[in-house]
Design a protein around this motif. Structure first.
Motif, mmCIF file in Angstrom:
data_model
loop_
_atom_site.group_PDB
_atom_site.id
_atom_site.type_symbol
_atom_site.label_atom_id
_atom_site.label_comp_id
_atom_site.label_asym_id
_atom_site.label_seq_id
_atom_site.Cartn_x
_atom_site.Cartn_y
_atom_site.Cartn_z
ATOM 1 N N THR A 1 2.184 21.906 9.594
ATOM 2 C CA THR A 1 0.842 22.386 9.970
ATOM 3 C C THR A 1 -0.083 21.164 10.057
ATOM 4 O O THR A 1 -0.429 20.606 8.897
ATOM 5 N N LEU A 2 -1.090 21.243 10.941
ATOM 6 C CA LEU A 2 -2.183 20.440 11.098
ATOM 7 C C LEU A 2 -3.351 20.967 11.193
ATOM 8 O O LEU A 2 -3.352 22.033 12.471
ATOM 9 N N SER A 3 -4.518 20.807 10.932
ATOM 10 C CA SER A 3 -5.585 21.232 11.008
ATOM 11 C C SER A 3 -6.445 20.560 12.349
ATOM 12 O O SER A 3 -6.148 19.237 12.370
ATOM 13 N N VAL A 4 -6.845 21.140 13.289
ATOM 14 C CA VAL A 4 -7.312 20.727 14.539
ATOM 15 C C VAL A 4 -8.995 20.921 14.793
ATOM 16 O O VAL A 4 -9.259 22.074 14.438
ATOM 17 N N ARG B 1 -2.609 24.442 13.861
ATOM 18 C CA ARG B 1 -1.571 24.237 14.759
ATOM 19 C C ARG B 1 -0.343 24.328 13.909
ATOM 20 O O ARG B 1 -0.241 23.181 12.858
ATOM 21 N N THR B 2 0.592 25.069 13.926
ATOM 22 C CA THR B 2 1.970 24.849 13.194
ATOM 23 C C THR B 2 3.203 24.890 14.141
ATOM 24 O O THR B 2 3.526 25.643 14.982
ATOM 25 N N TRP B 3 4.171 23.830 13.745
ATOM 26 C CA TRP B 3 5.137 23.720 14.601
ATOM 27 C C TRP B 3 6.375 23.960 13.574
ATOM 28 O O TRP B 3 6.579 23.731 12.690
ATOM 29 N N LEU B 4 7.159 24.734 14.311
ATOM 30 C CA LEU B 4 8.389 25.603 13.315
ATOM 31 C C LEU B 4 9.657 24.960 14.025
ATOM 32 O O LEU B 4 10.050 25.565 15.062
ATOM 33 N N TRP B 5 10.512 24.483 13.246
ATOM 34 C CA TRP B 5 11.669 23.939 13.646
ATOM 35 C C TRP B 5 13.022 24.752 13.002
ATOM 36 O O TRP B 5 12.830 24.962 11.717
ATOM 37 N N ARG B 6 14.110 25.187 13.997
ATOM 38 C CA ARG B 6 14.941 25.667 13.312
ATOM 39 C C ARG B 6 16.193 25.023 13.500
ATOM 40 O O ARG B 6 16.676 24.586 14.472
ATOM 41 N N ALA C 1 -3.324 29.373 14.469
ATOM 42 C CA ALA C 1 -3.974 30.038 13.497
ATOM 43 C C ALA C 1 -5.533 29.704 14.295
ATOM 44 O O ALA C 1 -6.100 28.675 14.404
ATOM 45 N N PHE C 2 -6.049 31.034 14.616
ATOM 46 C CA PHE C 2 -7.519 30.991 14.955
ATOM 47 C C PHE C 2 -8.519 31.106 14.244
ATOM 48 O O PHE C 2 -8.568 31.704 13.041
ATOM 49 N N ALA C 3 -9.503 30.183 14.391
ATOM 50 C CA ALA C 3 -10.842 30.213 13.632
ATOM 51 C C ALA C 3 -11.253 31.655 12.921
ATOM 52 O O ALA C 3 -11.665 31.644 11.848
ATOM 53 N N SER D 1 -4.071 32.288 6.824
ATOM 54 C CA SER D 1 -2.738 32.569 6.530
ATOM 55 C C SER D 1 -1.796 31.501 6.830
ATOM 56 O O SER D 1 -2.454 30.462 7.279
ATOM 57 N N ASP D 2 -0.784 31.531 6.180
ATOM 58 C CA ASP D 2 0.155 30.337 5.917
ATOM 59 C C ASP D 2 1.398 30.759 7.064
ATOM 60 O O ASP D 2 2.668 31.164 6.461
ATOM 61 N N ALA D 3 1.233 30.458 8.344
ATOM 62 C CA ALA D 3 2.270 30.848 9.393
ATOM 63 C C ALA D 3 3.579 30.094 8.825
ATOM 64 O O ALA D 3 4.925 30.762 9.076
#
Length: 363
Positions: A44-47, A55-60, A71-73, A78-80
């Motif tokens: 997760t990075l704040s932008v 923005r959160t990137w999820l790797w499987r 995540a919108f302002a 939340s912690d996606a």
């Protein structure tokens, strides 16, 4: 003593990753190859962005695929990443820095690992070591993502990419073919004189949301907001996802139809609140433009100029005299199979030849 592959990669190569999704996927792949029981990862990075907070990137691990969650302002925090990882197995995560806005890196263990509720101590120690080594490349990635987010918010995606590629010299640019859209509110000056400034800004934002949302939905790019006016382009492209003249024009036609529908809905909402409608005009044209840098030596603007830009602006000015919200040039009409209503030829101020003018079939 040689470093493990994941740590050596973090030191030598990770900072040059094309983006956070590739960083996360490659790091996860290397951890798996080293025997760590990870079933997924999250970064997760704040932008700095007008509407996106994180923005959160999820790797499987099973598929190697990476998806992105935003995540919108305006939404509750939340912690996606943690929520997604918890669905895969026991979760380990660490903030890479002291601030809540610093990168957050997390991993899920293997769900069916016998009796395990968390990573084993030696596994957690290894993930902490990975997090420490990840601090420097993640700082570089976060800075690049922040720069890109800011440039795209103020310049648009294509123009931002050009600027980041080094196209900074004044007068530099390229000639491209594009469908152009010019939109403007009617009687904006009179409305602004009788409307409280904050309410006027809210009205403009609602109008721009309809215009820019439709433009972006159909592959175009907003180049300018000028007062209450908008200039957007739908470029003809080359390469693997090439778009020809007809595709660009039909994308612009779909966008302007969506804009009109959106403005009708907005006016109904305003009417229900006792507010005045926002009549608008929009014009479409197709032609060649010079897309590039103009301006002063120390203050540049990435924009479009040329006869096609002049014509679409003049055509938009005919909307009020002709009593139409949408006008379309003959150049666009020649590049679409859509049914359009002809309105004859009209002289445009400053344009040598009369312009064949059309409108959408339904009015």
């Amino acid at each position: 003593m040689d470093l493990p592959s994941s740590l050596a990669w973090l030191v030598d190569e990770a900072a040059a990753s094309p983006g956070p999704e590739r960083f996360l996927a490659e790091l996860g792949r290397r951890l798996l190859a080293e025997g760590l029981p990870v079933s997924g990862g999250a970064l997760t990075l704040s932008v700095p962005h007008p509407i996106i907070a994180r923005r959160t990137w999820l790797w499987r691990a099973e598929t190697g695929a990476v998806i992105e969650a935003l995540a919108f302002a305006a939404a509750p925090r939340s912690d996606a990443g943690r929520e997604w990882l918890a669905g895969l197995g026991p979760v380990w995560e660490e903030r890479i820095g002291p601030s809540q806005d610093d990168p957050l890196l997390g991993w899920a263990g293997v769900a069916n690992k016998a009796g395990a509720e968390a990573f084993a101590p030696e596994e957690a120690a290894r993930l902490r070591q990975v997090a420490r080594f990840a601090a420097a490349p993640l700082a570089a990635l976060a800075a690049r993502e922040a720069r890109t987010a800011l440039l795209e918010a103020y310049l648009g995606r294509r123009s931002a990419a050009r600027v980041q590629s080094g196209a900074l010299a004044r007068g530099s640019g390229e000639t491209i073919r594009a469908a152009l859209l010019c939109a403007d509110l009617r009687d904006f000056t009179a409305l602004s004189q009788v409307t409280e400034p904050h309410a006027m800004i809210a009205a403009l934002d609602a109008y721009f949301d309809r215009v820019a949302g439709a433009v972006h939905a159909f592959g175009g790019e907003v180049l300018k907001f000028i007062g209450d006016g908008v200039l957007a382009i739908f470029p003809v492209t080359t390469g693997a996802e090439a778009r020809g003249d007809r595709e660009a024009c039909e994308a612009a036609l779909r966008a302007v139809a969506a804009i009109r529908a959106g403005m009708i809905h907005l006016d109904r909402m305003r009417e229900a609140e006792g507010l005045a409608p926002l009549p608008f005009g929009a014009a479409l044209h197709f032609g060649e433009i010079l897309w590039g840098n103009i301006g002063a030596a120390d203050r540049l603007d990435f924009t479009a100029i040329g006869p096609a830009v002049n014509l679409v602006s003049r055509l938009e000015g005919l909307c009020k005299p002709l009593g139409r919200s949408v006008l379309i040039s003959g150049a666009v009409a020649e590049n679409t199979a859509a049914t359009l209503t002809p309105l004859g030829e009209h002289a445009l101020r400053g344009i040598a030849e009369p312009c064949a003018v059309f409108t959408l079939a339904e009015g």
